[in-house]
Enzyme design. Sequence first.
Site, PDB file in Angstrom:
ATOM      1  N   GLY A 192      64.592 128.696 -18.038  1.00 31.35           N
ATOM      2  CA  GLY A 192      65.767 127.864 -17.793  1.00 31.35           C
ATOM      3  C   GLY A 192      65.441 126.450 -18.254  1.00 31.35           C
ATOM      4  N   ARG A 226      71.784 118.922  -1.692  1.00 36.03           N
ATOM      5  CA  ARG A 226      71.767 118.383  -3.050  1.00 36.03           C
ATOM      6  C   ARG A 226      73.151 117.909  -3.456  1.00 36.03           C
ATOM      7  NH1 ARG A 226      73.118 120.383  -8.153  1.00 36.03           N
ATOM      8  NH2 ARG A 226      73.447 122.518  -7.464  1.00 36.03           N
ATOM      9  N   GLN A 252      72.254 125.595   0.155  1.00 31.43           N
ATOM     10  CA  GLN A 252      73.550 124.969  -0.126  1.00 31.43           C
ATOM     11  C   GLN A 252      74.651 126.003  -0.332  1.00 31.43           C
ATOM     12  OE1 GLN A 252      74.480 122.502  -3.890  1.00 31.43           O
ATOM     13  NE2 GLN A 252      74.533 121.095  -2.151  1.00 31.43           N
ATOM     14  N   GLU A 283      64.632 124.516  -9.745  1.00 34.41           N
ATOM     15  CA  GLU A 283      65.136 124.948  -8.440  1.00 34.41           C
ATOM     16  C   GLU A 283      64.053 125.645  -7.610  1.00 34.41           C
ATOM     17  OE1 GLU A 283      69.026 126.745  -8.568  1.00 34.41           O
ATOM     18  OE2 GLU A 283      68.867 127.418  -6.488  1.00 34.41           O
ATOM     19  N   HIS A 338      74.903 128.786  -3.171  1.00 30.04           N
ATOM     20  CA  HIS A 338      74.843 128.192  -4.501  1.00 30.04           C
ATOM     21  C   HIS A 338      73.462 127.704  -4.911  1.00 30.04           C
ATOM     22  CE1 HIS A 338      76.427 126.171  -7.976  1.00 30.04           C
ATOM     23  NE2 HIS A 338      76.025 124.993  -7.564  1.00 30.04           N
ATOM     24  N   PHE A 387      82.140 113.006  -9.190  1.00 32.84           N
ATOM     25  CA  PHE A 387      81.556 114.210  -8.604  1.00 32.84           C
ATOM     26  C   PHE A 387      81.266 113.954  -7.141  1.00 32.84           C
ATOM     27  CE2 PHE A 387      79.577 118.247  -9.788  1.00 32.84           C
ATOM     28  CZ  PHE A 387      80.193 118.487 -10.986  1.00 32.84           C
ATOM     29  N   ALA A 437      64.298 123.873 -16.659  1.00 32.22           N
ATOM     30  CA  ALA A 437      63.047 123.296 -16.164  1.00 32.22           C
ATOM     31  C   ALA A 437      61.881 123.802 -17.001  1.00 32.22           C
ATOM     32  CB  ALA A 437      62.853 123.642 -14.695  1.00 32.22           C
ATOM     33  N   GLY A 438      61.826 125.117 -17.205  1.00 31.83           N
ATOM     34  CA  GLY A 438      60.721 125.689 -17.970  1.00 31.83           C
ATOM     35  C   GLY A 438      60.730 125.213 -19.412  1.00 31.83           C
ATOM     36  N   ASP A 478      61.499 135.199  -7.495  1.00 26.20           N
ATOM     37  CA  ASP A 478      60.167 135.833  -7.605  1.00 26.20           C
ATOM     38  C   ASP A 478      59.031 134.820  -7.616  1.00 26.20           C
ATOM     39  OD1 ASP A 478      61.894 137.921  -8.061  1.00 26.20           O
ATOM     40  OD2 ASP A 478      61.520 137.987 -10.219  1.00 26.20           O
ATOM     41  N   SER A 482      70.948 118.588  -9.954  1.00 24.16           N
ATOM     42  CA  SER A 482      69.987 119.645 -10.272  1.00 24.16           C
ATOM     43  C   SER A 482      69.632 119.601 -11.753  1.00 24.16           C
ATOM     44  CB  SER A 482      70.530 121.018  -9.917  1.00 24.16           C
ATOM     45  OG  SER A 482      69.643 121.997 -10.405  1.00 24.16           O
ATOM     46  N   LEU A 483      70.638 119.569 -12.609  1.00 24.56           N
ATOM     47  CA  LEU A 483      70.327 119.510 -14.041  1.00 24.56           C
ATOM     48  C   LEU A 483      69.414 118.318 -14.317  1.00 24.56           C
ATOM     49  CD1 LEU A 483      73.669 120.460 -15.873  1.00 24.56           C
ATOM     50  CD2 LEU A 483      71.750 121.908 -15.224  1.00 24.56           C
ATOM     51  N   LEU A 535      81.718 130.471  -9.347  1.00 26.00           N
ATOM     52  CA  LEU A 535      81.878 129.062  -9.010  1.00 26.00           C
ATOM     53  C   LEU A 535      83.048 128.379  -9.709  1.00 26.00           C
ATOM     54  CD1 LEU A 535      80.116 126.955  -7.395  1.00 26.00           C
ATOM     55  CD2 LEU A 535      79.611 126.060  -9.649  1.00 26.00           C
ATOM     56  N   HIS A 592      78.268 126.125  -1.765  1.00 28.57           N
ATOM     57  CA  HIS A 592      79.217 125.333  -2.547  1.00 28.57           C
ATOM     58  C   HIS A 592      80.605 125.623  -1.996  1.00 28.57           C
ATOM     59  CE1 HIS A 592      81.535 123.773  -5.877  1.00 28.57           C
ATOM     60  NE2 HIS A 592      80.435 123.306  -6.428  1.00 28.57           N
ATOM     61  N   ARG A 645      78.741 118.412  -0.536  1.00 27.95           N
ATOM     62  CA  ARG A 645      79.100 119.831  -0.405  1.00 27.95           C
ATOM     63  C   ARG A 645      78.984 120.366   1.011  1.00 27.95           C
ATOM     64  NH1 ARG A 645      76.225 121.632  -6.064  1.00 27.95           N
ATOM     65  NH2 ARG A 645      77.892 120.725  -7.318  1.00 27.95           N
ATOM     66  N   GLY A 696      59.499 131.228 -16.745  1.00 27.46           N
ATOM     67  CA  GLY A 696      60.894 130.816 -16.564  1.00 27.46           C
ATOM     68  C   GLY A 696      61.350 129.986 -17.740  1.00 27.46           C
ATOM     69  N   GLU A 721      82.636 121.351  -8.910  1.00 24.51           N
ATOM     70  CA  GLU A 721      83.188 120.167  -8.276  1.00 24.51           C
ATOM     71  C   GLU A 721      83.941 119.317  -9.290  1.00 24.51           C
ATOM     72  OE1 GLU A 721      80.299 119.122  -4.874  1.00 24.51           O
ATOM     73  OE2 GLU A 721      79.996 117.752  -6.541  1.00 24.51           O
TER      74      GLU A 721
HETATM   75  C1  LIG Z   1      77.533 128.457 -11.388  1.00 31.15           C
HETATM   76  C2  LIG Z   1      76.606 127.301 -11.256  1.00 31.15           C
HETATM   77  C3  LIG Z   1      76.973 126.046 -11.705  1.00 31.15           C
HETATM   78  C4  LIG Z   1      76.113 124.971 -11.594  1.00 31.15           C
HETATM   79  N1  LIG Z   1      76.512 123.754 -12.060  1.00 31.15           N
HETATM   80  C5  LIG Z   1      75.654 122.709 -11.982  1.00 31.15           C
HETATM   81  C6  LIG Z   1      76.017 121.439 -12.504  1.00 31.15           C
HETATM   82  O1  LIG Z   1      77.103 121.259 -13.040  1.00 31.15           O
HETATM   83  N2  LIG Z   1      75.142 120.427 -12.399  1.00 31.15           N
HETATM   84  C7  LIG Z   1      73.923 120.590 -11.825  1.00 31.15           C
HETATM   85  O2  LIG Z   1      73.169 119.633 -11.774  1.00 31.15           O
HETATM   86  N3  LIG Z   1      73.533 121.793 -11.341  1.00 31.15           N
HETATM   87  C8  LIG Z   1      74.375 122.848 -11.401  1.00 31.15           C
HETATM   88  N4  LIG Z   1      73.976 124.069 -10.903  1.00 31.15           N
HETATM   89  C9  LIG Z   1      72.603 124.256 -10.430  1.00 31.15           C
HETATM   90  C10 LIG Z   1      71.655 124.471 -11.592  1.00 31.15           C
HETATM   91  O3  LIG Z   1      72.322 125.080 -12.653  1.00 31.15           O
HETATM   92  C11 LIG Z   1      70.455 125.317 -11.237  1.00 31.15           C
HETATM   93  O4  LIG Z   1      69.874 124.803 -10.099  1.00 31.15           O
HETATM   94  C12 LIG Z   1      69.449 125.260 -12.360  1.00 31.15           C
HETATM   95  O5  LIG Z   1      70.018 125.695 -13.549  1.00 31.15           O
HETATM   96  C13 LIG Z   1      68.165 126.003 -12.120  1.00 31.15           C
HETATM   97  O6  LIG Z   1      67.389 125.866 -13.297  1.00 31.15           O
HETATM   98  P1  LIG Z   1      65.898 126.352 -13.421  1.00 31.15           P
HETATM   99  O7  LIG Z   1      65.402 125.910 -14.743  1.00 31.15           O
HETATM  100  O8  LIG Z   1      65.146 125.919 -12.224  1.00 31.15           O
HETATM  101  O9  LIG Z   1      66.003 127.915 -13.348  1.00 31.15           O
HETATM  102  P2  LIG Z   1      66.963 128.985 -14.076  1.00 31.15           P
HETATM  103  O10 LIG Z   1      67.813 128.393 -15.102  1.00 31.15           O
HETATM  104  O11 LIG Z   1      67.589 129.776 -12.998  1.00 31.15           O
HETATM  105  O12 LIG Z   1      65.940 129.867 -14.836  1.00 31.15           O
HETATM  106  C14 LIG Z   1      65.019 130.693 -14.185  1.00 31.15           C
HETATM  107  C15 LIG Z   1      64.174 131.320 -15.235  1.00 31.15           C
HETATM  108  O13 LIG Z   1      63.101 132.005 -14.627  1.00 31.15           O
HETATM  109  C16 LIG Z   1      62.993 133.273 -15.178  1.00 31.15           C
HETATM  110  N5  LIG Z   1      62.397 134.134 -14.171  1.00 31.15           N
HETATM  111  C17 LIG Z   1      62.773 134.296 -12.888  1.00 31.15           C
HETATM  112  N6  LIG Z   1      61.983 135.174 -12.272  1.00 31.15           N
HETATM  113  C18 LIG Z   1      61.073 135.570 -13.181  1.00 31.15           C
HETATM  114  C19 LIG Z   1      59.989 136.479 -13.160  1.00 31.15           C
HETATM  115  N7  LIG Z   1      59.663 137.184 -12.083  1.00 31.15           N
HETATM  116  N8  LIG Z   1      59.273 136.652 -14.288  1.00 31.15           N
HETATM  117  C20 LIG Z   1      59.600 135.979 -15.427  1.00 31.15           C
HETATM  118  N9  LIG Z   1      60.612 135.105 -15.490  1.00 31.15           N
HETATM  119  C21 LIG Z   1      61.337 134.909 -14.385  1.00 31.15           C
HETATM  120  C22 LIG Z   1      64.382 133.655 -15.599  1.00 31.15           C
HETATM  121  O14 LIG Z   1      64.344 134.607 -16.621  1.00 31.15           O
HETATM  122  C23 LIG Z   1      64.907 132.328 -16.093  1.00 31.15           C
HETATM  123  O15 LIG Z   1      64.523 132.127 -17.425  1.00 31.15           O
HETATM  124  C24 LIG Z   1      74.852 125.153 -11.007  1.00 31.15           C
HETATM  125  C25 LIG Z   1      74.474 126.406 -10.546  1.00 31.15           C
HETATM  126  C26 LIG Z   1      75.341 127.469 -10.644  1.00 31.15           C
HETATM  127  C27 LIG Z   1      74.951 128.768 -10.068  1.00 31.15           C
END
Ligand SMILES: Cc1cc2nc3c(=O)[nH]c(=O)nc-3n(C[C@H](O)[C@H](O)[C@H](O)COP(=O)(O)OP(=O)(O)OC[C@H]3O[C@@H](n4cnc5c(N)ncnc54)[C@H](O)[C@@H]3O)c2cc1C
Lengths: 236, 572
Positions: free
Chosen positions: B13, B388, B235, B377, B347, B115, B15-16, B216, B393-394, B247, B237, B281, B11, B250
Amino acid sequence: MKIILRVFRFDPSVDEAPYYRNYSVQAEPYERVLDCLNRIKWEQDGTLAYRMSCAHGVCGSDAMKINGRCALACQKLVRDCEADLILVEPLPSFTVLKDLIVDLNPFFDKVNFVHPFLYAGTPPEKERLQSPEERKKMGESIRCILCACCTAACPVVNENENFLGPAPLVQAFRRIFDSRDTQKIERLDQLDVEDGVWACLNHYECTRVCPKEIPVTKYINTIKREIKKILGPSPE
Amino acid sequence: MELQFDALVVGSGLAGLRAALEIPEGLKVGLVSKVFPTRSHSGAAQGGIGAALSNEEPDSWEWHMYDTVKGGDYLTDQDAAETLAMDAARAVYELEHMGVPFNRTAEGKIAQRAFGGHTRNYGEGPVKRSCYAADRTGRVVLDTLFGKALEKKIHIFSEVYMIDLIIEKGHAAGIVTYDLATGAVEIVRARAVLIATGGFGRVYKTNSNCFSNTGDGVYLCFRNGTPLEDMEFVQFHPTGIYPLGVLVSEAARGEGGILKNGLGYRFMPDYAPTLKDLAPRDVVSRAIDTEIRQGRGVNGRDYVHLDLTGLGADKIEEKLSDISSFARIYLGVDSATEPIPVTPTCHYMMGGIPTDLNGRVLDKHGKPIIGLYAAGEAACVSVHGANRLGTNSLLDLVVFGRRAGISIAHDEKNLHLSDISRDIVNELTSKINAIKRSKGPKPASLRARIRQIMTDCCSVFRNNDDMEKGLEQILSIKEQYRSVSIDNKADKFNTDLLDAIELESLLGLAEVILVSAIARTESRGAHYREDYPQRDDHNWLKHTMVTAGSDGLEISFKPVKITKFEPKARTF
Ligand SMILES: Cc1cc2nc3c(=O)[nH]c(=O)nc-3n(C[C@H](O)[C@H](O)[C@H](O)COP(=O)(O)OP(=O)(O)OC[C@H]3O[C@@H](n4cnc5c(N)ncnc54)[C@H](O)[C@@H]3O)c2cc1C
Ligand code: SF4
Ligand code: SF4
Ligand code: FES
């Protein structure tokens, strides 16, 4: 309403040449071209390949040529396509890997080339200060989602594969005009070459297609001016 | 060829990426992602990241901690909330140092805005705590961390899917990958595996999530024996653009937007007299659905209006331009002069893979599984409890992502590479071939049914009878899934096949959500039971844990950690 999607198909490992296939889909005017492609893939022909993820124009996955123009399939609505035949093709300038999927590695390599990260010295304990005016100088460049529409649409890129292209220049712009970055001169210097900023001939195609409405050409010209101002007139 | 790493991050995102950046030079780090890193869902985050910097008005981390606990309806583990709130300022300064282009105050500090659920002085009124870059905070933080990963030359494998996780005798041994470009199935061995695969809002019909959010990583942990925690807390939204679900952050209400029903009446003060439109929310989503159920949706339909017309075109352009462009592009609505139709949209998942404060995944006895980590997440620390707060989350991603990276660096000496038998590759390859040969139902039809069922029986309002019926239907789809079939038999770029594989995650997770939600006979945070409308601290101040046992799902419970704030009635 019923519309026809005429879709470019090509699997280089099997097909001798690309071909087009027509699909008839039921779609509402407010739906996205991406919704139509999904309907084809899910209901009619699972062999169709394309990239997509966010479905609302923020991840940059589904750039393709729609009715002859580079765009995001998730941001193009059926009602904006005028005719009831929608022509869908892969981004030009890149090698097709399968159907609408192109090889973007050369694109990302060029983005990496400009070092899309901040160079700055040891930070203070809290945030570095930056005035709202300084922050504004980065302008809309922070909206870029690296979708490659601009690069694909650029006529110069099409003819000269060495040209850096608009997207990397937008990335460079963001750092050059970030008051916190310490490598401004080096960054300008890197772009002050024939295949850098000077290859741009102001066709404005990049600006026209950018789905995030970034004034790409304007930023390229701003870099050109900054080079002249700071590095002096270029050798040519 | 088999790859091996000291640390494998699944992953890319926030976190990763944040975790990967923390792993010291000298350890070989691999980053596997099913999408190119900047396409990850974190890039969609709009509103901001929370930290009590006091740049705009007085604030304190204790208030932030309190809001996080109360917002989570006291299911939040308070040691986790304390860690999050205390580390927030450092984490945000660090992002600024890495290059995030935050908006600025007149003095040049990081700008902040109000917020939902974030308050001054323990609930007195809204406070400006969200640090933001216009309405694309996630995008620029993701770009920035990705840039850092490039600078650090981390090995990145894009469009490579984890299709299995290998846990041997209580140790994580590696994963099995599927390469989208070639169709190759490979073992990747690693001394440490970090799951950062994000959420799974795609289980629901209307959602704000990207197509790749199929959970996954969470599912594969579950399939391989780890418990999942608090999965009933989903959640919704309040403001998804109707009918797409895209989305509207907020931040739109933080900047002054208000909700109105079909009568043009501002209803939120009736539900939350102090925080009004900026209540948490779960409260706002229930209020909207109540208005709609009582026939006060706009034109009797299932949406209400979000009115930004009081903000003025300039403020919208400067601070909410992406949002206003969504309204314009998808609805033809000019948000400066017309209201935006909105309805609750799925959301965020509060639940997930249970971890300790340092990202170590815990088994059902609460013991760490050696070499297995989770963050973001996908994980459940649990810092968000039953609901939440926006911007948390960020913050969670960068605070706990970093801590997971530090843990890996710390534990590394005691982690070793394990052998993985090639049998697993053969097994998965036969499974793929069976899908290609099958003549059964298509993934899209099954998926559409799952999402409809979950939306109908397990959304903002829930009750036992509907959920029991829903569960029965999910189990029957699970049966049909065994003969799922696809059109595409090719090896290269076969996204048809991946749809089928991801469907197994969605199905498995839908079942766990339902089983957890049926078990919890009280209402708390995002989990609102029509048949049990009260919070019941006496019986239910505990986390739900669901494990895949030999004869079906096993439910157990884990106490909530309460340190500073005793549970109180939750009013806003
Ligand atoms: C529209 C929207 C707006 C938001 N706004 C905010 C905000 O303003 N403030 C806030 O705090 N939070 C916000 N959130 C929540 C927050 O963005 C998410 O909870 C957060 O980004 C999740 O990050 P993550 O690093 O956990 O995963 P993600 O960013 O979702 O990344 C997941 C990663 O895992 C990889 N992956 C998934 N499955 C597999 C697999 N089987 N094999 C290999 N790779 C895989 C994907 O390719 C991706 O790179 C928002 C969410 C949404 C949907
Ligand atoms: S303005 Fe420059 S970069 Fe943009 S399309 Fe024209 S030549 Fe290409
Ligand atoms: S500048 Fe615009 S068109 Fe070019 S990559 Fe960025 S977002 Fe896409
Ligand atoms: S799918 Fe993300 S930009 Fe279109």
